[in-house]
Design an enzyme around this catalytic site. Sequence first.
Site, mmCIF file in Angstrom:
data_model
loop_
_atom_site.group_PDB
_atom_site.id
_atom_site.type_symbol
_atom_site.label_atom_id
_atom_site.label_comp_id
_atom_site.label_asym_id
_atom_site.label_seq_id
_atom_site.Cartn_x
_atom_site.Cartn_y
_atom_site.Cartn_z
ATOM 1 N N LYS A 193 32.374 -7.768 -17.664
ATOM 2 C CA LYS A 193 32.143 -8.868 -18.611
ATOM 3 C C LYS A 193 32.785 -10.147 -18.118
ATOM 4 O O LYS A 193 32.386 -11.232 -18.506
ATOM 5 C CB LYS A 193 32.775 -8.528 -19.967
ATOM 6 C CG LYS A 193 32.007 -7.511 -20.773
ATOM 7 C CD LYS A 193 32.777 -7.164 -22.057
ATOM 8 C CE LYS A 193 32.662 -5.687 -22.327
ATOM 9 N NZ LYS A 193 33.492 -5.166 -23.377
ATOM 10 N N LYS B 268 32.842 -4.011 -9.407
ATOM 11 C CA LYS B 268 32.204 -3.368 -10.562
ATOM 12 C C LYS B 268 31.550 -4.402 -11.475
ATOM 13 O O LYS B 268 31.985 -5.560 -11.517
ATOM 14 C CB LYS B 268 33.203 -2.489 -11.313
ATOM 15 C CG LYS B 268 34.226 -3.232 -12.086
ATOM 16 C CD LYS B 268 34.982 -2.332 -13.064
ATOM 17 C CE LYS B 268 35.915 -3.231 -13.853
ATOM 18 N NZ LYS B 268 36.633 -2.699 -14.919
ATOM 19 N N LYS C 94 43.277 -8.465 -13.431
ATOM 20 C CA LYS C 94 43.047 -9.427 -14.522
ATOM 21 C C LYS C 94 44.051 -10.560 -14.490
ATOM 22 O O LYS C 94 43.711 -11.694 -14.831
ATOM 23 C CB LYS C 94 43.091 -8.716 -15.883
ATOM 24 C CG LYS C 94 41.872 -7.857 -16.124
ATOM 25 C CD LYS C 94 41.695 -7.546 -17.593
ATOM 26 C CE LYS C 94 40.416 -6.762 -17.813
ATOM 27 N NZ LYS C 94 40.290 -6.256 -19.178
HETATM 28 P P1 TYM Z 1 36.027 -1.773 -21.666
HETATM 29 O O1 TYM Z 1 35.741 -2.469 -22.943
HETATM 30 O O2 TYM Z 1 36.335 -2.570 -20.454
HETATM 31 O O3 TYM Z 1 34.825 -0.838 -21.283
HETATM 32 C C1 TYM Z 1 34.322 0.126 -22.192
HETATM 33 C C2 TYM Z 1 33.865 1.360 -21.430
HETATM 34 O O4 TYM Z 1 32.895 1.005 -20.451
HETATM 35 C C3 TYM Z 1 33.291 1.514 -19.193
HETATM 36 N N1 TYM Z 1 32.854 0.586 -18.144
HETATM 37 C C4 TYM Z 1 32.096 0.915 -17.105
HETATM 38 N N2 TYM Z 1 31.536 2.086 -16.732
HETATM 39 C C5 TYM Z 1 30.791 2.100 -15.606
HETATM 40 N N3 TYM Z 1 30.575 0.999 -14.830
HETATM 41 C C6 TYM Z 1 31.123 -0.191 -15.147
HETATM 42 N N4 TYM Z 1 30.892 -1.264 -14.408
HETATM 43 C C7 TYM Z 1 31.924 -0.263 -16.337
HETATM 44 N N5 TYM Z 1 32.601 -1.275 -16.952
HETATM 45 C C8 TYM Z 1 33.164 -0.737 -18.049
HETATM 46 C C9 TYM Z 1 34.802 1.616 -19.252
HETATM 47 O O5 TYM Z 1 35.293 2.557 -18.324
HETATM 48 C C10 TYM Z 1 35.025 2.040 -20.684
HETATM 49 O O6 TYM Z 1 34.895 3.442 -20.806
HETATM 50 N N6 TYM Z 1 40.659 0.016 -21.883
HETATM 51 C C11 TYM Z 1 39.314 0.269 -22.327
HETATM 52 C C12 TYM Z 1 39.160 0.323 -23.817
HETATM 53 C C13 TYM Z 1 40.070 1.269 -24.521
HETATM 54 C C14 TYM Z 1 40.002 2.684 -24.483
HETATM 55 C C15 TYM Z 1 41.051 3.143 -25.348
HETATM 56 C C16 TYM Z 1 39.185 3.584 -23.836
HETATM 57 C C17 TYM Z 1 41.097 0.930 -25.333
HETATM 58 N N7 TYM Z 1 41.679 2.069 -25.843
HETATM 59 C C18 TYM Z 1 41.283 4.481 -25.534
HETATM 60 C C19 TYM Z 1 39.429 4.954 -24.039
HETATM 61 C C20 TYM Z 1 40.464 5.396 -24.873
HETATM 62 C C21 TYM Z 1 38.433 -0.858 -21.786
HETATM 63 O O7 TYM Z 1 38.899 -1.883 -21.394
HETATM 64 O O8 TYM Z 1 37.153 -0.661 -21.897
#
Ligand code: TYM
Length: 332
Positions: free
Chosen positions: A197, A194, A111
């Site tokens: 967004k 992957k 990022k």
């Molecule tokens: P975020 O918002 O990027 O994504 C949310 C969830 O979607 C999953 N994900 C994917 N799974 C499969 N293929 C993909 N291309 C893909 N892109 C995203 C992510 O693995 C995630 O589960 N850091 C986290 C948010 C967070 C969090 C937490 C998660 C903050 N605190 C505590 C678990 C526990 C994140 O950026 O998710």
Amino acid sequence: MKRIFSGVQPTGNLHLGNYLGAIRNWVRLQDDYDCIFCVVDLHAITAWQEPRELAANTREVAAAMMASGIAPERNIIFVQSQVPAHAELAWIFNCVARLGWLSRMTQFKEKAGKHRENASVGLFSYPNLMAADILLYKATHVPVGDDQKQHLELTRDIAQKFNSDFGVDFFPLVEPLIFGSGTRVMSLRDGTRKMSKSDPSAYSRIEMTDGADDIARKFRKAKTDPHPLPETPAGFAGRPEAANLMGIYAALSDIPIADACARFGGGQFSAFKRDLADLAVSVLAPIQDETRRLMGDEAYVDGVLRDGSRRARALAGPILEEVQAIVGFLPA
Ligand code: TYM
């Protein structure tokens, strides 16, 4: 007690990766665990967010979670910034985690890119806040997509270091729950990256709000290769785009990828892509209808979130107080 915590950032529309890698699994886990699901707006602002869009996206992500089948009565659904204890515990973890640990985080490197000096300090310490999210509730299990694995390892390291520094057995070591065939949905333009967004090309991802025409167009334009579809998963070697599209089909229809190969193997991409688009529309359309309905009732969504944050604060408060006492802070 088995307790789940997971979160999603309100940084724009959710995409198919978020749904297949995370939210759909949350729906399945809600019967067996005590679940807490969070819209992580504090994480979102580690990169610039237009304030008005942030507020709208926060509400919409919460609505999409409910529309996907997460029941607000049985689970806690809330917004991270409405529970200040997340930021308070994150500060303590800023003082537990080591610079070296955070420097190894691949998500930060990706990022921040070449302009590391311009990244926010929040982007660097992002995983400490994530550890705080989870450990504030002493959650034991965290269902996420594959890309969050490293952050969960860091959460375990932080828990372990806290426990050993203070000579306590306070925080549990969390277990990641990464399962199903959608744990790593890849870009439709490049099967080695992957779905994300932040990809500048809207054609790289299916957004949860895309209509039937957009979905059909995006799959039609999705990158492929000149060979027929393979009859077994072994045939995906060196063909990441074919593997990704078939993986999406298998995940959406909830069948093993070998079964999807048996169904489409030997065929051409064009016919397969039409079936894939129809399948995606049949899964997403009811969720979109329900999200729209919920977004028409802001008072209801805000009420769910207010109730969720009240319940989250009730769980988090006593745990944070114990942490503060362990660290040696005077009681408030
Ligand atoms: P975020 O918002 O990027 O994504 C949310 C969830 O979607 C999953 N994900 C994917 N799974 C499969 N293929 C993909 N291309 C893909 N892109 C995203 C992510 O693995 C995630 O589960 N850091 C986290 C948010 C967070 C969090 C937490 C998660 C903050 N605190 C505590 C678990 C526990 C994140 O950026 O998710």
